[in-house]
Design a protein around this motif. Structure first.
Motif: not given
Length: 99
Positions: A6-16, A53-58, A60-61, A90-96
């Protein structure tokens, strides 16, 4: 085990809207990367001002391989841009969960 970045992006007001347009223009740019499972762009509406911005990958490699193959000038994800004033990964593993 899938991993979530998860990329947490701070964006200037009005630029969204510009940030969203840049992501839309590159919407499928990561789809063919080995191990890529999905992408979401979250717009803040209450209690938060950052875009996520959330991406999911199979694995870490898979993520590290994709990351290492980008050219230095290539954005960090679909639509990434210099619009953000600050970014945190931010980095996470999906808990099964067992039944």
């Amino acid at each position: 085990m899938s991993v979530v970045k998860i990329n947490a992006l701070s964006v200037p007001e009005g630029a969204g809207s510009e940030l969203e347009a840049r992501f839309a223009a590159r919407k499928h740019s990561v789809d063919s990367a080995p191990g890529f499972e999905g992408f979401q762009l979250l717009r803040p509406i209450a209690g938060e001002t950052r875009y996520f911005v959330i991406t999911t990958w199979a694995s870490e490699e898979d993520f590290q391989t994709w990351r290492s193959q980008r050219t230095p000038h290539e954005p960090a994800g679909p639509g990434s841009s210099t619009l953000s004033t600050q970014a945190a990964l931010l980095e996470f593993e999906v808990v099964e969960l067992a039944d």
